[in-house]
Design a protein around this motif. Structure first.
Motif, mmCIF file in Angstrom:
data_model
loop_
_atom_site.group_PDB
_atom_site.id
_atom_site.type_symbol
_atom_site.label_atom_id
_atom_site.label_comp_id
_atom_site.label_asym_id
_atom_site.label_seq_id
_atom_site.Cartn_x
_atom_site.Cartn_y
_atom_site.Cartn_z
ATOM 1 N N ASP A 195 0.936 -1.187 -0.069
ATOM 2 C CA ASP A 195 0.086 0.003 0.185
ATOM 3 C C ASP A 195 0.953 1.233 0.057
ATOM 4 N N GLY A 196 0.375 2.264 -0.629
ATOM 5 C CA GLY A 196 1.065 3.532 -0.502
ATOM 6 C C GLY A 196 1.825 3.896 -1.618
ATOM 7 N N LYS A 197 2.717 5.067 -1.642
ATOM 8 C CA LYS A 197 3.686 5.369 -2.951
ATOM 9 C C LYS A 197 4.982 5.698 -2.422
ATOM 10 N N ARG A 221 8.986 7.015 -3.678
ATOM 11 C CA ARG A 221 9.512 7.773 -4.690
ATOM 12 C C ARG A 221 11.028 7.414 -4.592
ATOM 13 N N SER A 255 8.756 6.600 -9.641
ATOM 14 C CA SER A 255 7.937 6.395 -8.583
ATOM 15 C C SER A 255 7.330 4.973 -8.445
ATOM 16 N N GLU A 282 4.426 2.047 -6.881
ATOM 17 C CA GLU A 282 2.972 2.175 -6.063
ATOM 18 C C GLU A 282 2.659 0.759 -5.728
ATOM 19 N N LYS A 283 1.526 0.617 -5.233
ATOM 20 C CA LYS A 283 0.974 -0.694 -4.906
ATOM 21 C C LYS A 283 1.269 -1.608 -5.815
ATOM 22 N N ASP A 334 4.101 -2.853 -6.885
ATOM 23 C CA ASP A 334 5.302 -2.763 -7.420
ATOM 24 C C ASP A 334 6.655 -3.247 -6.544
ATOM 25 N N THR A 388 9.701 7.219 1.029
ATOM 26 C CA THR A 388 8.042 7.282 0.972
ATOM 27 C C THR A 388 7.461 8.379 0.685
ATOM 28 N N THR A 404 3.969 8.568 0.774
ATOM 29 C CA THR A 404 2.854 8.623 1.680
ATOM 30 C C THR A 404 3.086 7.523 2.632
ATOM 31 N N VAL A 413 3.258 3.976 3.824
ATOM 32 C CA VAL A 413 3.460 2.881 3.080
ATOM 33 C C VAL A 413 3.438 1.633 3.829
#
Lengths: 165, 493
Positions: free
Chosen positions: B59-61, B63, B78, B80-81, B83, B102, B104, B106
């Motif tokens: 979960d989350g993003k 970078r 970047s 995200e979920k 990946d 992070t 957001t 994560v």
């Protein structure tokens, strides 16, 4: 006939009248011929040569129709009939380039800016004719009266030394 | 195809894979501890450090950032979920190529090598899923790489385009600057010319009036103190036309032959008086050996010359006067508004001003009536000047011996327009030059001392013509000269 001519080349008739008039005092010894264009100038040179006379001095304007004065003088410098003639530019408008060419390629001896004063023209003509006869004539006496007598006398004197050897 | 083979035919959506993964994980309680949670802006892995873990973003993003030598931070990717994180360094053993941070809060599932190997062994299905996830990740990264590459190309092109626009703007600016300088110069020149013209006017007036008065007074004096011959000769001098060189030279030669002992300068003047004059002087000529006769001849010659030189002064004063008039008319210092003009007047004024420049050129005019045009006469004169001087320069540069440079100027018009054509027999232009000839800063003139072209003349002329609502056309071929035609709208009145 072995006369030495002064050739005046000028396309404006009123100016030509003035030049010829200013040279009247020299005509006792040096006849004046006039031309209104470079073509006519060449014809006069031929005429003078045909009569077995010489061109001692050319007084030439620069801006003329057909060929300009510097081009004419440069050409005449290469011809045997006029190579020895003294050359004077009498002009209001020869730029630097043309004048340099005249000096380097036409053997220009003097430059007079228009308008001229009679005395200035006369002095230059006297000086140039003196030079011409000293360099080209064996007998200098006939010219004593008209050209620079002192220089002629000196030249005769110097030649005297040469003849003695 | 066995269980261990990666099936490439079907690449599942990464999110779906993660869901399957979660289900499996829920079954495997042992892995519960492998889930880690992070807050905002936390650094998970630093660039350059070795990485022993493979993580999956639940979960989350996240970078990926890199720092350059100036410590400027650039986001390079970047995630995200679904990946995978650390794939490259985990499998290759190389240090992390970017810092992972992070974006957001994560939730990561992190497996070390041992866990990964055990999991893969015990759960082939999981292994398959992970493999698929790895491939999906790699494919996505590749796609992102391709997309970024495309973006770079687009940005490059945009940059190039902007650079070209700037170059154009700079050129236009330089141009405008040059034009302004030129205008300033023309304005100053105009003022100088006008000033000189006014200065000359007074002496010219005095000259003309003086010589006229002089002529009258001389005539009066002569009538009292001169004899008929002298009076006639004075009159002949006043009337004499331009020297007829050839005829007079022939006369002079004859006179020299006939009177070989007389002074050539005197004979020349006598020849100049022409047949009529010589007739009058027959007696003293024949008797010239006598001193009285010579005195008569000299005096007579003086009367003739007096008339002649007064005539010369008159002619010259008139010429100066006309030049000044021409200058004033040409520069129109006091008329800065539009006038209703006959273009032919401006052309003639211009030819008069340029007569010196045109000495070597045969000028042929064909100027029938044409409709009047409302225009700034001084500006149009600049245009004629520019075109005529260009023609002269071209013909001069390529002078062919025996071929006279010729300028043909014609004009005409109809109800609604008036045109002027200026043609030369110079070298003409090739296709290339013809296309560029109106461009500002383009010139074919060589540097000859102080004579060089700035390339502004024609482009300014074009502006002036366009300002008047007209056009300029050019016909030319190499070897066949050039013909410029200026068309202007006729005045509506």
């Amino acid at each position: 006939m072995n006369r030495i001519f002064i050739l005046c080349v000028e396309d404006e008739p009123e100016v030509l009248d003035a030049i010829v008039k200013d040279l009247a005092e020299f005509e006792k010894v040096f006849p004046v011929e006039s031309a209104r264009s470079s073509d006519e100038a060449r014809r006069m040179v031929k005429k003078i040569a045909a009569a077995k006379d010489k061109v001692g001095l050319i007084i030439c304007d620069h801006i003329m129709p057909d060929e300009n004065g510097v081009e004419l003088l440069t050409d005449l410098q290469t011809r045997p009939e006029t190579a020895q003639a003294r050359k004077v530019l009498l002009t209001g408008q020869a730029g630097l380039d043309a004048t340099i060419k005249a000096i380097n390629e036409a053997g220009l001896n003097h430059y007079i800016a228009k308008p001229w004063k009679k005395e200035e023209l006369a002095a230059v003509v006297k000086k140039e004719l003196t030079q011409y006869v000293i360099m080209n004539e064996r007998n200098l006496m006939p010219y004593m009266g008209v050209v620079d007598a002192a220089k002629i006398a000196e030249a005769i004197h110097i030649r005297g030394y040469g003849a003695d050897r | 195809m066995g269980d261990n083979t990666i099936r490439l035919k079907k690449i599942k959506d990464a999110a779906e894979i993660v869901r399957s993964l979660r289900e499996i994980l829920i079954e495997e309680e042992a892995l519960a501890g492998a889930v880690k949670n992070y807050g905002n802006d936390e650094i998970i892995l630093t660039e350059g450090k070795l990485n022993e873990n493979l993580s999956i973003i639940l979960d989350g993003k996240i970078r990926l950032v890199k720092f350059d030598e100036n410590d400027v931070c650039t986001e390079v990717d970047s995630l995200e979920k679904g990946d995978l994180m650390g794939v490259v360094s985990f499998f290759s053993g190389e240090p992390a190529f970017a810092t992972v941070q992070t974006a957001t809060p994560v939730s990561l599932l992190t497996l070390d090598r041992e866990q990964f190997d055990r999991l893969a062994e015990e759960h082939p299905k999981l292994r398959r899923l992970l493999d698929e996830l790895i491939i999906v990740n790699m494919v996505n990264r590749y796609r992102r790489g391709v997309r970024m590459r495309m973006e770079i190309e687009t940005l490059s092109r945009d940059l190039e385009s902007e650079r070209n626009t700037l170059k154009d703007t700079l050129a236009k600016l330089e141009n405008t600057h040059n034009r302004l300088v030129h205008q300033e110069k023309m304005a100053t020149l105009g003022q100088l010319v006008a000033g000189i013209a006014h200065e000359i006017n007074n002496p010219v007036s005095a000259l003309s009036r003086g010589v006229d008065n002089l002529t009258e007074q001389l005539k009066t004096l002569l009538s009292e103190y001169a004899d008929e011959t002298e009076k006639s000769l004075f009159a002949f001098g006043l009337e004499s036309g331009a020297t007829d060189s050839d005829a007079e030279k022939v006369l002079l030669d004859e006179l020299e032959k006939a009177y070989p002992d007389m002074e050539r300068s005197l004979l020349r003047v006598i020849a100049r008086t022409g047949a009529k004059g010589i007739k009058l002087l027959e007696k003293p000529l024949k008797a010239h050996k006598k001193s009285e006769a010579m005195a008569v001849l000299r005096k007579s010659a003086m009367f003739f010359e007096a008339g002649l030189f007064i005539k010369n002064v008159k002619v010259s004063a008139e010429r100066i006067g006309n030049l000044v008039k021409g200058l004033k008319s040409y520069s129109r210092q006091y008329h800065t508004e539009s006038e209703l003009a006959d273009l032919r007047d401006g052309i003639k004024d211009t030819l008069s001003i340029l007569s010196n420049r045109l000495k070597k050129v045969a000028v042929r005019l064909n100027l029938p009536a044409l409709p009047k045009v409302r225009c700034q006469v001084a500006e149009m004169n600049q245009v004629w000047t520019n075109l005529i001087i260009n023609a002269c320069d071209a013909m001069e540069d390529s002078a062919v011996p025996g071929r006279q440079p010729t300028l043909d100027i014609s004009c005409g018009g109809s109800d609604d327009k008036a045109w002027v054509k200026i043609a030369d027999n110079g070298p003409g232009m090739d296709e290339d030059t013809r296309k560029k000839i109106f461009d500002p800063n383009f010139t074919t003139k060589r540097m000859k001392g102080t004579n060089f072209g700035l390339g502004l003349g024609l482009s300014i002329s074009v502006e002036i013509i366009q300002k008047h609502g007209g056009r300029i056309g050019l016909e030319t071929e190499p070897g066949k000269g050039a013909r410029f035609t200026v068309t202007l709208p006729a005045a509506k009145d």
